[in-house]
Design an enzyme around this catalytic site. Structure first.
Site, PDB file in Angstrom:
ATOM      1  N   HIS A  44       0.849  -1.188   0.000  1.00  0.00           N
ATOM      2  CA  HIS A  44       0.000   0.000   0.000  1.00  0.00           C
ATOM      3  C   HIS A  44       0.888   1.242   0.000  1.00  0.00           C
ATOM      4  CE1 HIS A  44      -3.791  -2.013   1.924  1.00  0.00           C
ATOM      5  NE2 HIS A  44      -3.288  -2.722   0.924  1.00  0.00           N
ATOM      6  N   GLU A  46       0.885   3.804   1.846  1.00  0.00           N
ATOM      7  CA  GLU A  46       1.330   4.190   3.182  1.00  0.00           C
ATOM      8  C   GLU A  46       2.487   3.319   3.661  1.00  0.00           C
ATOM      9  OE1 GLU A  46      -1.766   3.463   2.133  1.00  0.00           O
ATOM     10  OE2 GLU A  46      -3.263   4.199   3.546  1.00  0.00           O
ATOM     11  N   CYS A  74      -5.999   1.835   5.953  1.00  0.00           N
ATOM     12  CA  CYS A  74      -6.646   0.607   6.411  1.00  0.00           C
ATOM     13  C   CYS A  74      -6.059   0.222   7.772  1.00  0.00           C
ATOM     14  CB  CYS A  74      -6.444  -0.513   5.389  1.00  0.00           C
ATOM     15  SG  CYS A  74      -4.734  -1.106   5.295  1.00  0.00           S
ATOM     16  N   CYS A  77      -2.230  -0.541   7.605  1.00  0.00           N
ATOM     17  CA  CYS A  77      -1.417   0.679   7.510  1.00  0.00           C
ATOM     18  C   CYS A  77      -1.474   1.485   8.802  1.00  0.00           C
ATOM     19  CB  CYS A  77      -1.875   1.524   6.324  1.00  0.00           C
ATOM     20  SG  CYS A  77      -1.569   0.724   4.731  1.00  0.00           S
TER      21      CYS A  77
END
Length: 137
Positions: A44, A46, A74, A77
């Protein structure tokens, strides 16, 4: 800048989420989702930004940094952001399905300051357009 990263993801066929980490008024990390390219569900924006920022500062704590991201992080993260002790998070739009705030309890570090709604409409529209196109295929 995070939106520009999201556009890169969009152009690459990735879910268009971008992230930028700023420390002492300097961008130290710019990333976008790369889960498809890397065949890695943890890639991701992040997560990649956390790693890049920690490598830049040569340390594991980002307490003097701000993460700017186009979608609410999420749970995965948010957990990583908590461990990094990120100073603040600014995200554009909420994620009603998988955002960390949908789950009970505060996952983030207690000192992390959160701000949402910055560039919300433009980031939400990019995500909606991406998924409209994907569903046509």
């Amino acid at each position: 800048m995070a939106y520009d990263e999201a556009m890169k993801a969009y152009d690459e066929g990735e879910v268009p989420i971008g992230a930028v980490v700023v420390c002492e008024n300097k961008i130290i990390a710019r990333c976008h989702n790369q889960t498809e390219m890397l065949h890695d569900v943890t890639a991701h924006a992040e997560m990649l930004a956390i790693t890049a920022a920690e490598n830049y500062i040569n340390g594991k704590y980002l307490d003097k940094c701000t993460l700017y991201v186009t979608l609410e992080p999420c749970v995965m993260c948010a957990g990583a952001l908590s461990w990094s002790q990120i100073g603040s998070i600014v995200y554009a739009c909420s994620d009603e399905k998988r955002g960390y705030s949908q789950f009970s309890g505060n996952i983030l570090h207690p000192k992390t300051v959160v701000r949402s709604g910055v560039l919300e409409e433009i980031c939400r529209n990019l995500l909606l357009e991406f998924f409209r196109e994907k569903r046509k295929l």
